[in-house]
Structure formats: C-alpha cells, structure tokens
Design a protein around this motif. Structure first.
Motif: not given
Length: 407
Positions: A168, A222, A256, A260-261, A292
């Motif tokens: 992520h 995204q 987000r 999804q992180g 990430g």
C-alpha cells in the motif's frame, strides 16, 4: 496495415527561432513529432505538420516551419484565426504561455478542432471546466499536454503501484525546481516565469510536474469509483518584484478506505532558487520518492524528463533501470532538446509519446487522454487554485476570466 496519418497544426508565439520562451517548446515538440515513429517501435500511426501560426506574422510561422524541417507543403499563417479554419488539420497543438491557453484553446474548440494544450492546462479551474464543457458539447478531443505521464518510465512506475509490488503506497515526495537567480536572469521582470501578465510563478510552470507525480501515483492508480480529491495545506514565498510565487510547498492528504491502507500523504515542492538536480548530472539523488509498505520507487531528476528509476524493496530487492529516450541514434546528425540544452545525438526529447496518445485517441474516437482524464486535469487546477487562494495570490482579471478577450 498502413499507419494512420495525424495532421497537426502548431499554434505558438514566436519572437525569434530558438528563443528561450514558449516558442522553444513548440520547436522541441514538433521536431519529436516529425521523427519516424518506427524509431520508438510505433507502427500504427504517424504524424505530419500541415500548418503553423504565429500571432504576429506569417513570416515568423514560416521561419518556425523551416527550423523544424516541416514538409514543404505546410502552410504558414499570420493569425490563429486563420489556422483554426484550415480544413486539413486534425488536431492543434497549443504552445503559447499558459496565461493564453484558455483563449487559444477555446478558439480552436469553437472552430471544431481537436486540441492538445500545453501545461499548465489553464490559469484556473473555472477556465479548465469551461474548456472541458465545450469539448464535450462539440464531441471533440481535448487533452492537457502533460508529456511525462506518457513515458514508458511513468507507465512502469504506475504498474509497480497497481500490481501491489510496493504494497500500500502511503507517502510521496515530489520536487521540481530550477536553481535560478531571478533578479539577474530576468532583470526586467517580463519573462513568463516572473511576469503576472503571463501567469508567472513557480507553481503553474514548475509545480505542475510535482503535482503530476503526486496525482499519477496516488490518484490515477486508484479505482475511479473510489478515489477522492485531496485536502490541501500549503506554504508560499512570493517574489517581491512582481508578487508571483517563487517557492511553494504543498501538503496533500488523499482519502482512502482503511482496508486499502488508509489515507495517503504527499509533499509537492517547487521553487525558482533551488533544485533537486543541482549538478545537472543526476547525482543529487531522486526527485520523486514513492513509499509503500513493501518498499519504494525512486525517480531521478529532472522530474519532467526522468530517465532513471530505482526500486528498493523491504526483502532486499534492488532494481535500477535506465529509460533513455529513443530516436534515430548516433550518426544520424539529428539533435533535439529544449532551450540551450541539447540531448545526445539522435536522442528524442520524449514529447512524441503524448503525440502518439493524442493520435491514437483521434483514430479510436476517444475524446480524452488515457493516462490523465479531463476531470483529473480540472482537479489539479482546483488544487492550484486552492494553494493560490490560501496565499491571496491572484493574476490580473484578463488572465483569470472565462470571458472571451483579446490578450
């Protein structure tokens, strides 16, 4: 199957050939445009220039055509209005100062011409929205010429994100600055970089690339149905002689979903007096870092034309890749570059990738670019509007207006 030929008109502002103004980018673009596409492995389309126009005289447009070695049949016009009435043009490339983009692009759209418009797309989001509305009403192709998005290098970086290779992504640092001494380099304050009449300042001219890297890594990657606009906080130092921004730093928070992180952060910086490419040799370290949970991707400067990436993963994997721009190669006697900086012999500048995308869109009937939607171009303009609003930074009304005026 024979390649489809895309017929271009070039709309620019030329005082003299090879000058270091917006006319220079038109020379760079058009020289790349006229290269044999096979030199970059492209066989489905080709490009030609059928006309060019200067706002001042047909002779300057002809000098431009001579400089870029356009076909002898290409026509030179002394007004933009004449250019957009040419029935042989499939698409117009706009290379004027961004203070003029809205008026020039609207002229083209109203005449029924597809448009590839240099960045920054417009001066503000209201202008960008009006262009998009007009293009959609007239069923025309419109694209902001953010050439960097179409590099194979950029495709590689986005694929590293969407594939999950970085885990992520949670944070991005991006800088595009130029180490200049504006008081000495532009002492009369008339240059587009510092002139408010030409929508000057670091943000629109340089910062657009920092935001390009932030958006193409944290937003474009995204799913369209789930991505949301960022929250924006900024800091700005103004250039005293003219009041435009000389240094701007933007902190963006992209919402987000937690699964999804969670939220993502980005720091986008730009300025006139310092640079992330201080020695010009690429030894200053990365200009962009995409971080990430499994590692990071680094992109070496300059941010607008990078040719080197490094992948560093938590498991110890390191991958360095070079991404030289293709072209006819050594021994060809062909050179391209921008301003007074030339690339190696036979090496293209990289502007052909966006031209190929525009050409394919026209052939396929698409009305916007594949790697940056028109809505995203508008959103980035909204971010820059918000930054300027936070610091009371506004251009003259004739530059900001959505009314049709002569500039």
């Amino acid at each position: 199957m024979a390649p489809k030929t895309i017929r271009w008109g070039i709309l620019g502002k030329w005082c003299c050939i090879l000058m270091q103004t917006t006319g220079g980018i038109a020379i760079t673009f058009t020289k790349d445009l006229l290269l044999d596409p096979a030199t970059r492995g492209v066989h489905d389309i080709r490009h030609t220039v059928v006309a060019a126009a200067s706002s001042s005289s047909a002779s300057r447009a002809q000098a431009f055509l001579n400089e870029v070695k356009a076909p002898s049949t290409a026509k030179a016009y002394g007004s933009y209005a004449s250019l957009v009435q040419d029935p042989d043009i499939d698409i117009v490339y706009i290379a004027t100062p961004h203070s003029h983009h809205y008026q020039n692009a609207m002229l083209c759209l109203e005449a029924g011409k597809n448009v590839l418009c240099e960045k920054a797309f417009t001066v503000n989001a209201a202008q960008a929205k009006k262009l998009v509305q007009t293009a959609r009403e007239k069923n025309l192709f419109l694209m902001e010429a953010v050439w960097t998005r179409y590099f194979p290098l950029s495709v590689h970086v986005r694929e590293a994100i969407t594939s999950g290779k970085l885990g992520h992504v949670v944070r991005v640092f991006a800088d595009n600055s130029r180490a200049a001494d504006p008081e000495k380099v532009w002492p009369d304050a008339k240059h587009r970089m510092v002139n408010p009449e030409l929508a000057g300042g670091a943000l629109l001219d340089l910062g657009i690339y920092s935001l390009t890297w932030v958006f193409q890594t944290l937003y474009t990657t995204q799913a369209p149905e789930s991505r949301k606009p960022p929250k924006v906080v900024s800091s700005m130092v103004k250039y005293p002689p003219t009041g435009v921004d000389e240094t701007t730093t933007i902190l963006l928070t992209f919402p987000r979903d937690p699964e999804q992180g969670g939220d993502m952060h980005a720091v986008a910086t730009t300025g006139m007096r310092t640079s992330s490419n201080t020695d010009g040799k690429g030894t200053s370290g990365p200009a962009i870092r995409i971080q990430g949970t499994k590692g990071e991707m680094q992109i070496w400067p300059p941010a607008f034309r990078p040719t080197r990436t490094r992948l560093i993963l938590m498991d110890g994997t390191t991958e360095d890749k070079d991404w030289p721009q293709p072209g006819p190669g050594k021994g060809s006697g062909w050179f391209n570059g921008f301003g007074n900086i030339m690339n190696a012999e036979g090496e293209g500048h990289g502007m052909f990738w966006e031209a190929d995308e525009a050409g394919r869109a026209i052939v396929e009937g698409r009305k916007e670019g594949k790697y940056e939607s028109l809505d995203e171009s508008v959103l980035i303009m909204e971010v820059m509007d918000e930054v300027r609003q936070q610091h009371g930074f506004r251009y003259p009304e004739k530059i900001e207006t959505i009314e049709r005026v002569d500039l």
